[in-house]
Design a protein around this motif. Structure first.
Motif, PDB file in Angstrom:
ATOM      1  N   TRP A 291       6.794  -2.813  31.556  1.00  0.00           N
ATOM      2  CA  TRP A 291       7.933  -2.516  32.446  1.00  0.00           C
ATOM      3  C   TRP A 291       9.148  -2.042  31.638  1.00  0.00           C
ATOM      4  O   TRP A 291       9.834  -1.093  32.013  1.00  0.00           O
ATOM      5  CB  TRP A 291       8.304  -3.754  33.255  1.00  0.00           C
ATOM      6  CG  TRP A 291       7.240  -4.246  34.186  1.00  0.00           C
ATOM      7  CD1 TRP A 291       6.186  -3.560  34.691  1.00  0.00           C
ATOM      8  CD2 TRP A 291       7.143  -5.568  34.731  1.00  0.00           C
ATOM      9  NE1 TRP A 291       5.428  -4.357  35.506  1.00  0.00           N
ATOM     10  CE2 TRP A 291       5.987  -5.592  35.555  1.00  0.00           C
ATOM     11  CE3 TRP A 291       7.890  -6.728  34.600  1.00  0.00           C
ATOM     12  CZ2 TRP A 291       5.590  -6.733  36.246  1.00  0.00           C
ATOM     13  CZ3 TRP A 291       7.499  -7.875  35.300  1.00  0.00           C
ATOM     14  CH2 TRP A 291       6.362  -7.875  36.103  1.00  0.00           C
ATOM     15  N   GLU A 292       9.391  -2.738  30.533  1.00  0.00           N
ATOM     16  CA  GLU A 292      10.540  -2.359  29.699  1.00  0.00           C
ATOM     17  C   GLU A 292      10.371  -0.945  29.163  1.00  0.00           C
ATOM     18  O   GLU A 292      11.323  -0.147  29.166  1.00  0.00           O
ATOM     19  CB  GLU A 292      10.690  -3.348  28.551  1.00  0.00           C
ATOM     20  CG  GLU A 292      11.168  -4.728  28.972  1.00  0.00           C
ATOM     21  CD  GLU A 292      11.306  -5.668  27.793  1.00  0.00           C
ATOM     22  OE1 GLU A 292      12.083  -6.637  27.911  1.00  0.00           O
ATOM     23  OE2 GLU A 292      10.649  -5.449  26.756  1.00  0.00           O
ATOM     24  N   SER A 293       9.155  -0.650  28.713  1.00  0.00           N
ATOM     25  CA  SER A 293       8.900   0.674  28.156  1.00  0.00           C
ATOM     26  C   SER A 293       9.054   1.766  29.209  1.00  0.00           C
ATOM     27  O   SER A 293       9.531   2.871  28.919  1.00  0.00           O
ATOM     28  CB  SER A 293       7.488   0.713  27.561  1.00  0.00           C
ATOM     29  OG  SER A 293       7.188   1.991  27.054  1.00  0.00           O
ATOM     30  N   ALA A 294       8.668   1.456  30.442  1.00  0.00           N
ATOM     31  CA  ALA A 294       8.704   2.456  31.508  1.00  0.00           C
ATOM     32  C   ALA A 294      10.101   2.669  32.079  1.00  0.00           C
ATOM     33  O   ALA A 294      10.443   3.794  32.464  1.00  0.00           O
ATOM     34  CB  ALA A 294       7.739   2.047  32.624  1.00  0.00           C
ATOM     35  N   TYR A 295      10.915   1.623  32.120  1.00  0.00           N
ATOM     36  CA  TYR A 295      12.136   1.707  32.922  1.00  0.00           C
ATOM     37  C   TYR A 295      13.441   1.471  32.166  1.00  0.00           C
ATOM     38  O   TYR A 295      14.514   1.829  32.669  1.00  0.00           O
ATOM     39  CB  TYR A 295      12.060   0.715  34.077  1.00  0.00           C
ATOM     40  CG  TYR A 295      10.824   0.891  34.930  1.00  0.00           C
ATOM     41  CD1 TYR A 295      10.602   2.081  35.633  1.00  0.00           C
ATOM     42  CD2 TYR A 295       9.868  -0.106  35.014  1.00  0.00           C
ATOM     43  CE1 TYR A 295       9.460   2.249  36.403  1.00  0.00           C
ATOM     44  CE2 TYR A 295       8.726   0.046  35.783  1.00  0.00           C
ATOM     45  CZ  TYR A 295       8.518   1.224  36.464  1.00  0.00           C
ATOM     46  OH  TYR A 295       7.392   1.383  37.215  1.00  0.00           O
ATOM     47  N   LEU A 296      13.395   0.849  30.981  1.00  0.00           N
ATOM     48  CA  LEU A 296      14.636   0.577  30.260  1.00  0.00           C
ATOM     49  C   LEU A 296      14.937   1.696  29.273  1.00  0.00           C
ATOM     50  O   LEU A 296      14.026   2.405  28.813  1.00  0.00           O
ATOM     51  CB  LEU A 296      14.532  -0.756  29.516  1.00  0.00           C
ATOM     52  CG  LEU A 296      14.376  -2.006  30.388  1.00  0.00           C
ATOM     53  CD1 LEU A 296      14.389  -3.261  29.516  1.00  0.00           C
ATOM     54  CD2 LEU A 296      15.449  -2.094  31.454  1.00  0.00           C
ATOM     55  N   GLU A 298      15.541   3.716  25.852  1.00  0.00           N
ATOM     56  CA  GLU A 298      14.868   3.584  24.559  1.00  0.00           C
ATOM     57  C   GLU A 298      15.658   2.681  23.619  1.00  0.00           C
ATOM     58  O   GLU A 298      15.083   1.927  22.819  1.00  0.00           O
ATOM     59  CB  GLU A 298      14.688   4.973  23.931  1.00  0.00           C
ATOM     60  CG  GLU A 298      13.960   4.972  22.605  1.00  0.00           C
ATOM     61  CD  GLU A 298      12.511   4.518  22.721  1.00  0.00           C
ATOM     62  OE1 GLU A 298      11.982   3.957  21.732  1.00  0.00           O
ATOM     63  OE2 GLU A 298      11.915   4.729  23.799  1.00  0.00           O
ATOM     64  N   SER A 299      16.968   2.736  23.718  1.00  0.00           N
ATOM     65  CA  SER A 299      17.811   1.926  22.828  1.00  0.00           C
ATOM     66  C   SER A 299      17.592   0.435  23.044  1.00  0.00           C
ATOM     67  O   SER A 299      17.839  -0.368  22.146  1.00  0.00           O
ATOM     68  CB  SER A 299      19.290   2.261  23.057  1.00  0.00           C
ATOM     69  OG  SER A 299      19.647   2.002  24.413  1.00  0.00           O
ATOM     70  N   ASP A 300      17.115   0.070  24.229  1.00  0.00           N
ATOM     71  CA  ASP A 300      16.910  -1.346  24.506  1.00  0.00           C
ATOM     72  C   ASP A 300      15.791  -1.940  23.665  1.00  0.00           C
ATOM     73  O   ASP A 300      15.752  -3.151  23.440  1.00  0.00           O
ATOM     74  CB  ASP A 300      16.605  -1.549  25.991  1.00  0.00           C
ATOM     75  CG  ASP A 300      16.735  -2.996  26.427  1.00  0.00           C
ATOM     76  OD1 ASP A 300      17.874  -3.477  26.531  1.00  0.00           O
ATOM     77  OD2 ASP A 300      15.678  -3.643  26.638  1.00  0.00           O
ATOM     78  N   ARG A 301      14.889  -1.073  23.168  1.00  0.00           N
ATOM     79  CA  ARG A 301      13.778  -1.566  22.380  1.00  0.00           C
ATOM     80  C   ARG A 301      14.206  -1.947  20.964  1.00  0.00           C
ATOM     81  O   ARG A 301      13.435  -2.546  20.210  1.00  0.00           O
ATOM     82  CB  ARG A 301      12.654  -0.539  22.350  1.00  0.00           C
ATOM     83  CG  ARG A 301      12.072  -0.250  23.734  1.00  0.00           C
ATOM     84  CD  ARG A 301      10.835   0.624  23.649  1.00  0.00           C
ATOM     85  NE  ARG A 301       9.753   0.013  22.899  1.00  0.00           N
ATOM     86  CZ  ARG A 301       8.939  -0.922  23.398  1.00  0.00           C
ATOM     87  NH1 ARG A 301       9.126  -1.364  24.634  1.00  0.00           N
ATOM     88  NH2 ARG A 301       7.969  -1.421  22.666  1.00  0.00           N
ATOM     89  N   GLU A 302      15.448  -1.625  20.612  1.00  0.00           N
ATOM     90  CA  GLU A 302      15.948  -2.004  19.294  1.00  0.00           C
ATOM     91  C   GLU A 302      16.030  -3.515  19.129  1.00  0.00           C
ATOM     92  O   GLU A 302      16.068  -4.026  18.013  1.00  0.00           O
ATOM     93  CB  GLU A 302      17.323  -1.376  19.059  1.00  0.00           C
ATOM     94  CG  GLU A 302      17.287   0.137  18.979  1.00  0.00           C
ATOM     95  CD  GLU A 302      18.679   0.736  18.852  1.00  0.00           C
ATOM     96  OE1 GLU A 302      19.664  -0.056  18.793  1.00  0.00           O
ATOM     97  OE2 GLU A 302      18.783   1.977  18.820  1.00  0.00           O
TER      98      GLU A 302
END
Length: 314
Positions: A291-296, A298-302
């Motif tokens: 879900w995070e990968s699909a909707y958040l 890209e910077s959130d994955r830091e």
């Protein structure tokens, strides 16, 4: 759109006995779903005990039961049959009860003919309402089904066999009347031996449920092939997960009281020996990452860079 009720009806139409383990919350339901069953059952007794800490004596309310049923159905991929007690009132209350269970998305429910407050169908002191009133409640439930979700399955239960002065004849007559009023499946609670079960199978004019309670109740241990040969279609094992939870947690905490570290080690090893994977995987964290990968952004994955914990493909 196919509903869980439609799926439950399809499985009933297979003409083979549906074995339904009882679960009391989304966690035990997730375990049952991982093991693999065609249908799962939400126990009223276990729900009451696990959710509010009281026995099955009429203490839990309709919203609490429906919330639990909805959360369980959301967590599993097969239809849920949920206990709806006595519908939480008269026929007009049953209308709302069935509407709410349909909104919760479950496959079906069973409604009984006990008075209020109701109690476990395998304890003394049960009473039932007059037959005419009980038939009216089932007719109301069936009408809501027909209006809101024709696939939704209504199981009509009678506790007449177990009341003071109650008889198997009365129980059979009641469920046949319930079937005439629109119920999909009949449920005679409390047959006391195999002869009574055979008689129910012969005399009831529709699909049948058997409530396999075991030593906690009055109904006998029976062979599942025999149940099927007598005409039963669904067998509920309502408290299997509840009894298992109590027994295993008690055993583990008894060891824990003497040696917490060693007990934790044993629990870790026992869990690692199951096929569910890690706790994080079983609970659904990989899906959260999707879900995070699909909707958040890209910077959130830091947030994963340099952080500590299970990777889970993060």
């Amino acid at each position: 759109m196919t509903t869980y009720g439609d799926t439950l009806r399809d499985r009933l139409a297979r003409d083979e006995l549906l074995v339904c383990p009882g679960v009391h919350d989304p966690l035990t339901a997730a375990v049952a779903d991982h093991v693999g069953f065609d249908v799962i059952y939400m126990t009223g007794y276990g729900t009451s005990l696990s959710k509010i800490g009281y026995p099955d004596g009429g203490f839990i309310t309709m919203p609490e039961m429906i919330e639990n049923a909805g959360n369980i159905q959301e967590r599993i991929d097969v239809p849920l049959i949920a206990d709806a007690d006595n519908g939480y009132g008269n026929a007009t209350n049953v209308i709302r009860t069935v509407r709410e269970y349909i909104k919760a998305g479950v496959g079906g429910i069973h409604i009984e003919d006990q008075t209020f407050p109701k109690r476990c169908g395998h304890t003394k002191g049960r009473q039932v309402i007059p037959r005419e009133e009980a038939v009216g409640k089932i007719a109301a439930a069936a009408d809501v089904r027909d209006e809101r979700d024709e696939g939704f399955v209504i199981i009509a239960r009678t506790d007449a066999r177990g009341t003071g002065g109650g008889s198997l004849d009365e129980g059979i007559e009641r469920v046949n009347a319930f079937l005439d009023a629109g119920a999909d499946v009949a449920f005679v609670e409390g047959p006391t031996d195999e002869a009574e079960l055979e008689r129910v199978g012969r005399a009831v004019e529709g699909p049948l449920v058997y409530n396999f309670v075991g030593d906690l109740g009055t109904s006998p241990y029976v062979d599942l092939d025999d149940l099927e040969s007598w005409g039963f279609d669904i067998v509920l094992f309502p408290i299997v997960s509840t009894l298992s939870t109590i027994a295993n947690v008690h055993a583990d905490l008894s060891v824990f009281a003497d040696d917490p570290v060693e007990s934790m080690r044993r629990v870790d090893e026992a869990f690692s020996g199951t096929p569910v994977g890690s706790l994080h995987e079983f609970s659904g964290f990989p899906e959260v990452l999707e879900w995070e990968s699909a909707y958040l952004p890209e910077s959130d994955r830091e947030k994963y860079e340099g952080s500590i914990g299970d990777e889970l493909d993060g």
